[in-house]
Design a protein around this motif. Structure first.
Motif, PDB file in Angstrom:
ATOM      1  N   GLU A  94      35.835  49.566  38.059  1.00 13.11           N
ATOM      2  CA  GLU A  94      36.387  48.520  38.923  1.00 13.11           C
ATOM      3  C   GLU A  94      37.542  47.816  38.232  1.00 13.11           C
ATOM      4  N   ASP A 121      30.857  49.731  37.776  1.00  9.68           N
ATOM      5  CA  ASP A 121      31.194  48.315  37.998  1.00  9.68           C
ATOM      6  C   ASP A 121      30.599  47.629  36.773  1.00  9.68           C
ATOM      7  N   ASP A 142      28.880  43.127  37.633  1.00  8.59           N
ATOM      8  CA  ASP A 142      28.752  42.854  39.069  1.00  8.59           C
ATOM      9  C   ASP A 142      28.212  41.443  39.284  1.00  8.59           C
ATOM     10  N   GLY A 143      28.848  40.729  40.202  1.00  8.56           N
ATOM     11  CA  GLY A 143      28.409  39.354  40.487  1.00  8.56           C
ATOM     12  C   GLY A 143      29.152  38.366  39.617  1.00  8.56           C
ATOM     13  N   ARG A 203      32.824  48.198  47.069  1.00  9.99           N
ATOM     14  CA  ARG A 203      33.524  49.433  46.780  1.00  9.99           C
ATOM     15  C   ARG A 203      32.570  50.625  46.898  1.00  9.99           C
ATOM     16  N   GLU A 248      29.926  50.877  43.695  1.00 11.06           N
ATOM     17  CA  GLU A 248      28.919  49.897  44.130  1.00 11.06           C
ATOM     18  C   GLU A 248      27.991  50.539  45.171  1.00 11.06           C
TER      19      GLU A 248
END
Ligand code: AHG
Ligand code: MN
Ligand code: MN
Length: 335
Positions: free
Chosen positions: A93, A117, A120-121, A276, A280
């Motif tokens: 990402e 990723d 994430d978050g 994505r 994801e």
């Protein structure tokens, strides 16, 4: 097999023979993810203590602020995956384009590509809320020994050989599948070892949690609005409640354990939603199906979608099978 304190290392070795390709490379690859997870976990746990929170002053290709931990996690995963002569390419990402590893080396036998990723978050980093890492693994389709090409990364999700996530939560867990169910391992931070804590994880067929950013409600398609209203209606057979953390990994993890649906639909602001496809939705969809759940874009199975570009976005409905099917019913009536 029934021993209780099995470690991730032991599990990987015991299950090596059940991989489609048994050369041991995939085991070594999972091992390198295990190592990077521990390194990133250590840094995530220090986030409030050292000058690591806040933005790094850069934006990624999608115009989002990159957080320092995003950058750190990206570097650690790339370093760890690059060092082992297994991976020939990485897409992340946080990288505009894919990275080719040892692409000029004629003796390069590396067969796997990894899409990640790394963090994430990221909007939750500064506020001590669970974040995660998501990974997706494929065999390359171009000849071994040649530079990787974009088509090695743009494979359909159903070609994945492994996928998983790490959740840096109240405890740190690594959850993954190689196509034989889903297993979860919890890190004992005192000794740095992951133990098999959640064997054969499965979504309950039905659930009572719906997870969606309702702040976007007015922008959602009518089908999603109707589904949300359906969940909110007080009927004896609809005991629904809403939970939304804002870290896909954490929302998925909770819903897999308790039963629920995660939705990031398209909206009048984002015609393909936000998430994505390649790093994801595809890995989460593979996990969901392996855990007897379901994942779709509202109409089509995520794992059947033909990717067209690295950072492509796609609407995402994922979780307990009956709940996803109900949401699809609403979508099909009012797309
Ligand atoms: P990332 O931090 O890797 O960019 O991903 C964030 C994603 C996902 O984890 C989360 O569920 C979703 O974005 C939250 O988006 P909203 O803030 O728009 O609800
Ligand atoms: Mn993400
Ligand atoms: Mn991210």
């Amino acid at each position: 097999m029934s021993r209780k304190n099995k470690t991730l290392g032991e599990y990987i070795i015991e299950n090596q023979a059940s991989f489609k390709y048994t050369s041991g490379e995939l085991s070594r690859l999972i091992n390198s993810i295990r190592l990077a997870a521990k390194v990133v976990n250590h840094e995530v746990n220090k986030a409030g203590l050292v000058d690591i929170i806040g933005t790094a002053g850069d934006t990624n290709i999608q115009g989002e602020d990159q957080q320092k931990l995003d950058v750190y996690a990206n570097e650690k995963f790339i370093q760890t995956l690059t060092n082992r002569n297994i991976v020939c390419g990485i897409a992340s990402e946080e990288e505009d384009d894919f990275i080719s590893i040892n692409s000029q080396d004629e003796n390069n036998q590396n067969k796997y590509v990894v899409l990640i990723d790394p963090l994430d978050g990221s909007s939750n980093i500064d506020v001590n809320v669970s974040v995660g890492t998501i990974f997706s693994i494929y065999r390359r389709i171009t000849p071994v020994g040649t530079p990787v090409r974009i088509e090695d990364f743009l494979q359909k999700g159903n070609e994945q050989v492994a996928a998983g996530y790490i959740v840096y939560g109240t405890s740190t867990m690594l959850v993954y599948t190689t196509g034989h169910g889903v297993n979860g391992f919890t890190l004992n931070p005192a000794i740095g070892t992951f133990y098999l804590s959640h064997p054969d994880m499965q979504f309950p067929k039905d659930g009572n949690i719906y997870s969606v950013n309702e702040g976007n409600y007015i922008h959602f398609p009518q089908g999603v609005k109707n589904y949300i209203k359906y969940c909110q209606m007080e009927e004896e057979d609809r005991p629904y409640t809403s939970r939304y953390i804002g870290s896909l990994v954490s929302d998925f993890h909770r819903n897999m354990i308790k039963g629920g649906i995660y939705m990031y639909p398209k909206s009048s602001k984002n015609s393909n939603g936000k998430l994505r496809l390649l790093y994801e939705c595809n890995p989460m969809a593979f996990l969901a199906e392996q855990a007897k759940g379901k994942a779709s874009d509202g109409f089509t199975r995520i794992l059947d979608l033909e990717p067209i570009e690295l950072h492509q976005r796609v609407p995402f409905f994922c979780g307990s099978k009956n709940m996803v099917e109900k949401a699809e019913e609403f979508m099909q009536k009012n797309p």
